[in-house]
Write a protein that holds these residues in place. Structure first.
Motif, PDB file in Angstrom:
ATOM      1  N   GLY A 101       4.297   4.360  -8.413  1.00 25.37           N
ATOM      2  CA  GLY A 101       3.776   2.617  -8.547  1.00 25.37           C
ATOM      3  C   GLY A 101       2.668   2.234  -6.968  1.00 25.37           C
ATOM      4  N   ILE A 102       2.273   1.979  -7.040  1.00 22.66           N
ATOM      5  CA  ILE A 102       1.976   1.049  -5.658  1.00 22.66           C
ATOM      6  C   ILE A 102       2.701  -0.120  -5.016  1.00 22.66           C
ATOM      7  CG2 ILE A 102      -0.345   0.099  -4.394  1.00 22.66           C
ATOM      8  CD1 ILE A 102      -2.119   1.681  -6.100  1.00 22.66           C
ATOM      9  N   TYR A 103       3.031  -0.031  -3.688  1.00 25.45           N
ATOM     10  CA  TYR A 103       3.541  -1.580  -3.389  1.00 25.45           C
ATOM     11  C   TYR A 103       3.011  -3.068  -3.165  1.00 25.45           C
ATOM     12  CZ  TYR A 103       7.384  -4.104  -0.486  1.00 25.45           C
ATOM     13  OH  TYR A 103       8.381  -5.034  -0.544  1.00 25.45           O
TER      14      TYR A 103
ATOM     15  N   ILE B 126      14.051   6.499  -5.639  1.00 23.02           N
ATOM     16  CA  ILE B 126      14.203   8.101  -4.163  1.00 23.02           C
ATOM     17  C   ILE B 126      13.713   7.302  -3.538  1.00 23.02           C
ATOM     18  CG2 ILE B 126      12.065   9.000  -5.035  1.00 23.02           C
ATOM     19  CD1 ILE B 126      14.384  11.363  -4.774  1.00 23.02           C
ATOM     20  N   GLY B 127      12.003   6.392  -3.713  1.00 18.64           N
ATOM     21  CA  GLY B 127      12.321   6.169  -2.140  1.00 18.64           C
ATOM     22  C   GLY B 127      10.059   5.937  -1.960  1.00 18.64           C
ATOM     23  N   ALA B 128       9.773   6.122  -0.645  1.00 22.20           N
ATOM     24  CA  ALA B 128       8.636   6.126  -0.666  1.00 22.20           C
ATOM     25  C   ALA B 128       7.873   6.297   0.162  1.00 22.20           C
ATOM     26  CB  ALA B 128       8.582   4.318  -0.247  1.00 22.20           C
ATOM     27  N   THR B 129       6.403   6.480  -0.115  1.00 25.14           N
ATOM     28  CA  THR B 129       5.651   7.567   0.753  1.00 25.14           C
ATOM     29  C   THR B 129       4.404   6.759   1.312  1.00 25.14           C
ATOM     30  OG1 THR B 129       5.754   9.339  -0.601  1.00 25.14           O
ATOM     31  CG2 THR B 129       4.621   9.085   0.431  1.00 25.14           C
TER      32      THR B 129
ATOM     33  N   GLY C 225       1.050  -1.561   0.270  1.00 23.65           N
ATOM     34  CA  GLY C 225       0.083  -0.132  -0.372  1.00 23.65           C
ATOM     35  C   GLY C 225       1.196   1.138  -0.440  1.00 23.65           C
ATOM     36  N   ASP C 226       2.210   1.177   0.203  1.00 19.87           N
ATOM     37  CA  ASP C 226       2.755   2.301  -0.132  1.00 19.87           C
ATOM     38  C   ASP C 226       2.784   2.375  -1.624  1.00 19.87           C
ATOM     39  OD1 ASP C 226       3.484   2.643   3.531  1.00 19.87           O
ATOM     40  OD2 ASP C 226       5.724   1.696   2.886  1.00 19.87           O
ATOM     41  N   LEU C 227       3.001   3.583  -2.021  1.00 24.01           N
ATOM     42  CA  LEU C 227       3.876   4.734  -2.749  1.00 24.01           C
ATOM     43  C   LEU C 227       5.070   4.682  -3.027  1.00 24.01           C
ATOM     44  CD1 LEU C 227       1.105   7.720  -3.181  1.00 24.01           C
ATOM     45  CD2 LEU C 227       1.455   5.429  -4.212  1.00 24.01           C
ATOM     46  N   VAL C 228       5.639   3.889  -4.059  1.00 24.49           N
ATOM     47  CA  VAL C 228       6.682   3.807  -4.536  1.00 24.49           C
ATOM     48  C   VAL C 228       7.077   4.725  -5.661  1.00 24.49           C
ATOM     49  CG1 VAL C 228       7.322   1.963  -3.527  1.00 24.49           C
ATOM     50  CG2 VAL C 228       6.482   1.839  -5.983  1.00 24.49           C
TER      51      VAL C 228
END
Length: 351
Positions: A291-293, A320-323, A272-275
């Motif tokens: 994308g959606i992890y 670069i990372g995730a949110t 569900g994290d955004l990548v």
């Protein structure tokens, strides 16, 4: 971001569609909430990749100018004001990365570079000036009851006299919204605590489910899934629609979605994290894909023209990372027009 083996992709799609959703369906709905930032001042540091590298040292340094501010708070204000654009100019005449009005700049502008000029367009002058202005407001409201940081943010929006008169944050919807927005955005800029404090939202499973129902849909540049677009998406259109399906409104552009919550490290990722992926890993303004992890090192994404929505690996050179999206984080983000300028969100006192 592209799996080169088509058969592997097809096989993985079936496994992930049923396997990952089953695993996260219990976990993500069992917990909710967002990481909280305690206190103010210099104890908080910026998370890597959250501000352009050219401004990181300035924000970290000047974000400790007084105890009532912090580097994440200063970063949240600059992002809310201009999106870190040093050439920004608002429709009412506010200028530069910190969006000072010329009259306010005449009082609070500083020559931090020592070149003999207070330059509103130079972030090396404007960022220190923004911190000095915050600290001046903190001093103006120092005797007001309540949280000192809340009071200075309220003064930034409504003016110090309103805060003093109301003995705290005034009962103005706009001002209260501004305080909430900056405090929520701070979470996205702050270096995070251990993974146990980064709670997965209850909406994550539903966002993944929505994206899974779109597997095999052709990519469309600018696509938002509208009937006029034959239900097709681009990368950020897909993530926007996935979270809209569970009641969270994300901005349209990927590099704004980056600020919709805290940033888990690679080993803290949860389904569900955004990548996100960028052309310059030191500048989040260059984010070009999201994308959606879903777990196991894979995401659901709409990759590019000529491809379909599918599962791809996240471990790419431009990662670069995730949110970790939170409702508060998403609602705090400024609204932008088609040209990238801020059209809504906050109306600070000096802009």
């Amino acid at each position: 971001m592209v799996l080169r083996n088509g058969l592997r992709t097809a096989a993985l799609a079936g496994a992930v569609a049923f396997g990952f959703l089953g695993v996260i369906g219990v976990g993500t709905y069992a917990a909710s909430g967002a990481v909280q930032l305690g206190g103010t001042g210099g104890g908080l540091t910026l998370a890597p990749g959250t501000v352009p590298a050219a401004y990181q040292a300035l924000i970290q340094q000047w974000g400790t100018r007084c105890p009532q501010i912090s580097p994440p708070m200063l970063a949240a204000q600059l992002y809310q004001e201009s999106g870190f654009d040093p050439t920004a100019r608002s429709s009412v005449g506010a200028e530069g990365i910190a969006q000072f009005m010329p009259d306010t700049w005449a009082t609070y502008g500083v020559d931090a570079t020592g070149d003999g000029k207070k330059d509103i367009w130079n972030p090396a002058d404007a960022i220190p000036a923004a911190a000095n202005y915050d600290c001046a407001l903190a001093q103006d409201t120092a005797t007001v009851p309540g949280d000192p940081q809340d009071n200075l943010l309220a003064a930034y929006n409504a003016g110090p006299y309103a805060v003093i008169a109301h003995r705290g944050v005034p009962p103005y919807q706009e001002t209260q919204g501004y305080v909430r927005s900056i405090k929520s955005l701070m979470v996205s800029f702050a270096a995070q605590a251990p993974a146990s404090t980064l709670v997965v939202s209850p909406q994550a499973s539903g966002a993944i489910y929505f994206a899974q129902t779109k597997l095999g849909t052709p990519y469309l540049w600018g696509g938002e899934g509208l009937p006029s677009q034959n239900g097709q998406f681009d990368c950020s259109g897909l993530t926007q629609a996935a979270f809209a399906s569970v009641g969270i409104s994300l901005p349209r552009v990927a590099n704004d979605q980056w600020y919709a919550g805290p940033h888990p490290s690679r080993d803290q990722l949860r389904p569900g994290d955004l990548v996100f992926f960028a052309t310059d890993l030191n500048d989040p303004r260059t984010i070009h894909h999201v994308g959606i992890y879903v777990g196991g090192g894979y995401m659901i994404n709409a990759p590019h023209t000529g491809a379909v929505i599918r599962y791809d690996k996240i471990d790419q050179p431009d990662y670069i990372g995730a949110t970790r999206v939170t409702p508060d984080g998403a609602s705090a983000l400024p609204q932008r027009g088609a040209d990238g300028t801020i059209t809504g969100g906050s109306d600070p006192g000096h802009t």
